[in-house]
Design a protein around this motif. Structure first.
Motif, PDB file in Angstrom:
ATOM      1  N   VAL A 103     -52.910 -52.779 -50.554  1.00 46.74           N
ATOM      2  CA  VAL A 103     -52.423 -51.862 -49.519  1.00 46.74           C
ATOM      3  C   VAL A 103     -52.614 -50.406 -49.962  1.00 46.74           C
ATOM      4  N   LEU A 104     -52.464 -50.147 -51.254  1.00 46.66           N
ATOM      5  CA  LEU A 104     -52.668 -48.794 -51.762  1.00 46.66           C
ATOM      6  C   LEU A 104     -54.097 -48.341 -51.504  1.00 46.66           C
ATOM      7  N   GLU A 105     -55.055 -49.211 -51.725  1.00 46.72           N
ATOM      8  CA  GLU A 105     -56.455 -48.854 -51.490  1.00 46.72           C
ATOM      9  C   GLU A 105     -56.708 -48.635 -49.998  1.00 46.72           C
ATOM     10  N   LEU A 106     -56.118 -49.484 -49.151  1.00 44.76           N
ATOM     11  CA  LEU A 106     -56.271 -49.305 -47.699  1.00 44.76           C
ATOM     12  C   LEU A 106     -55.687 -47.968 -47.254  1.00 44.76           C
ATOM     13  N   ASN A 107     -54.577 -47.555 -47.861  1.00 43.61           N
ATOM     14  CA  ASN A 107     -53.963 -46.276 -47.514  1.00 43.61           C
ATOM     15  C   ASN A 107     -54.829 -45.107 -47.977  1.00 43.61           C
ATOM     16  N   VAL A 149     -48.425 -36.629 -41.633  1.00 42.23           N
ATOM     17  CA  VAL A 149     -48.274 -38.039 -41.980  1.00 42.23           C
ATOM     18  C   VAL A 149     -47.965 -38.198 -43.470  1.00 42.23           C
ATOM     19  N   LEU A 150     -46.914 -38.976 -43.766  1.00 42.18           N
ATOM     20  CA  LEU A 150     -46.590 -39.345 -45.140  1.00 42.18           C
ATOM     21  C   LEU A 150     -46.845 -40.838 -45.307  1.00 42.18           C
ATOM     22  N   LEU A 151     -47.687 -41.190 -46.266  1.00 45.24           N
ATOM     23  CA  LEU A 151     -48.010 -42.582 -46.552  1.00 45.24           C
ATOM     24  C   LEU A 151     -47.313 -42.971 -47.861  1.00 45.24           C
ATOM     25  N   VAL A 169     -44.051 -41.333 -40.807  1.00 47.17           N
ATOM     26  CA  VAL A 169     -43.933 -41.873 -42.159  1.00 47.17           C
ATOM     27  C   VAL A 169     -44.324 -43.349 -42.113  1.00 47.17           C
ATOM     28  N   SER A 170     -45.137 -43.763 -43.066  1.00 37.67           N
ATOM     29  CA  SER A 170     -45.558 -45.155 -43.202  1.00 37.67           C
ATOM     30  C   SER A 170     -44.990 -45.707 -44.507  1.00 37.67           C
ATOM     31  N   ARG A 171     -44.331 -46.881 -44.437  1.00 36.58           N
ATOM     32  CA  ARG A 171     -43.798 -47.529 -45.641  1.00 36.58           C
ATOM     33  C   ARG A 171     -44.552 -48.835 -45.889  1.00 36.58           C
ATOM     34  N   GLY A 172     -45.305 -48.885 -46.977  1.00 36.55           N
ATOM     35  CA  GLY A 172     -46.065 -50.085 -47.262  1.00 36.55           C
ATOM     36  C   GLY A 172     -46.915 -50.486 -46.075  1.00 36.55           C
ATOM     37  N   GLY A 173     -47.485 -49.496 -45.406  1.00 37.03           N
ATOM     38  CA  GLY A 173     -48.067 -49.701 -44.094  1.00 37.03           C
ATOM     39  C   GLY A 173     -49.546 -50.026 -44.112  1.00 37.03           C
ATOM     40  N   ARG A 174     -50.022 -50.353 -42.915  1.00 32.33           N
ATOM     41  CA  ARG A 174     -51.441 -50.598 -42.670  1.00 32.33           C
ATOM     42  C   ARG A 174     -51.961 -49.525 -41.717  1.00 32.33           C
ATOM     43  N   PRO A 175     -52.063 -48.288 -42.185  1.00 32.34           N
ATOM     44  CA  PRO A 175     -52.560 -47.223 -41.311  1.00 32.34           C
ATOM     45  C   PRO A 175     -53.987 -47.469 -40.855  1.00 32.34           C
ATOM     46  N   ASP A 176     -54.726 -48.257 -41.615  1.00 30.74           N
ATOM     47  CA  ASP A 176     -56.111 -48.561 -41.239  1.00 30.74           C
ATOM     48  C   ASP A 176     -56.195 -49.261 -39.889  1.00 30.74           C
ATOM     49  N   LEU A 177     -55.099 -49.957 -39.504  1.00 26.58           N
ATOM     50  CA  LEU A 177     -55.107 -50.690 -38.237  1.00 26.58           C
ATOM     51  C   LEU A 177     -55.099 -49.754 -37.025  1.00 26.58           C
TER      52      LEU A 177
END
Length: 220
Positions: A169-173, A158-160, A138-146
């Motif tokens: 951040v929404l667009e990055l997710n 995966v839950l974003l 689970v990612s909270r306000g995360g930077r999964p792109d990294l």
């Protein structure tokens, strides 16, 4: 299975350092969730601790872990050199996953990862490196792109979770989600900003995370 509540500080070995953590296992824990905080935060993050408390009520154990030592944290405040070192953070998360597997009280428990901000990138990279041990992320306000090239290698669901008003951040997710081959979902909390300070926003994060872990690592 844990027959009584365990709550203790922990020293998790990783490379040549020992990382400080707080381990809580409710009686009958169905799994344990390892938290990776974001840059500038720590295992004492009130937001992560609020989510962890909700996971305890849902029957999950948690390990809140400082991924940097005190010396590294001080250096990072001045230089910022460690907070985006995803390879280092992911390696330490992987070592913590292995540490949980070695403990008699957690060896048979499924493991989930909860990453906030930059910690989400590290969590996804660690999940890619431990596909047989990490059951959900689970990612909270995360930077999964990294997580970069590790994203397509993640096999755990995966839950974003992103605030609806956290537009960048929404667009990055959304872009990172397109790179995921694992089952995944983007959960937008309407009106919430990056740290989910709005009334009821963090409660929505906690509920969504608990549901995701319950669905994907509920056995124990």
């Amino acid at each position: 299975m844990v027959s009584h509540t365990v709550s203790q500080t922990a020293k998790v070995p990783s490379g040549g350092v020992r990382l400080d953590g707080d381990l809580t296992l409710p009686a009958g824990a169905r799994g344990v969730v390892l938290f990776a905080h974001g840059s500038g935060s720590s295992r004492f993050s009130p937001r992560n601790r609020a989510v962890a408390a909700g996971l305890h009520r849902a029957g999950f154990g948690t390990l809140l872990l400082d991924l940097l030592t005190e010396d590294e944290e001080r250096e990072d405040i001045d230089t910022g050199r460690h907070r985006f070192d995803i390879a280092l953070l992911a390696r330490r998360l992987s070592d913590a996953v292995d540490w949980l597997e070695r403990r008699p009280d957690t060896t048979d428990l499924p493991v989930g990862l909860f990453g906030a901000s930059t910690g989400a990138g590290a969590a996804l990279a660690a999940a890619a490196g431990r596909p047989k041990r990490v059951s959900a992320v689970v990612s909270r306000g995360g930077r999964p792109d990294l997580a970069g090239d590790a994203l397509p290698q993640v096999t755990a669901p995966v839950l974003l979770i992103v605030g609806g008003s956290d537009t960048t951040v929404l667009e990055l997710n959304r872009e990172a989600a397109e790179e995921l081959s694992a089952p995944h979902r983007l959960h937008v909390v309407p009106g919430a900003t990056h740290l989910f300070p709005e009334p009821g926003a963090l409660e929505q994060v906690t509920e969504a995370a608990a549901d995701w872990f319950r669905d994907h690592m509920g056995g124990g």
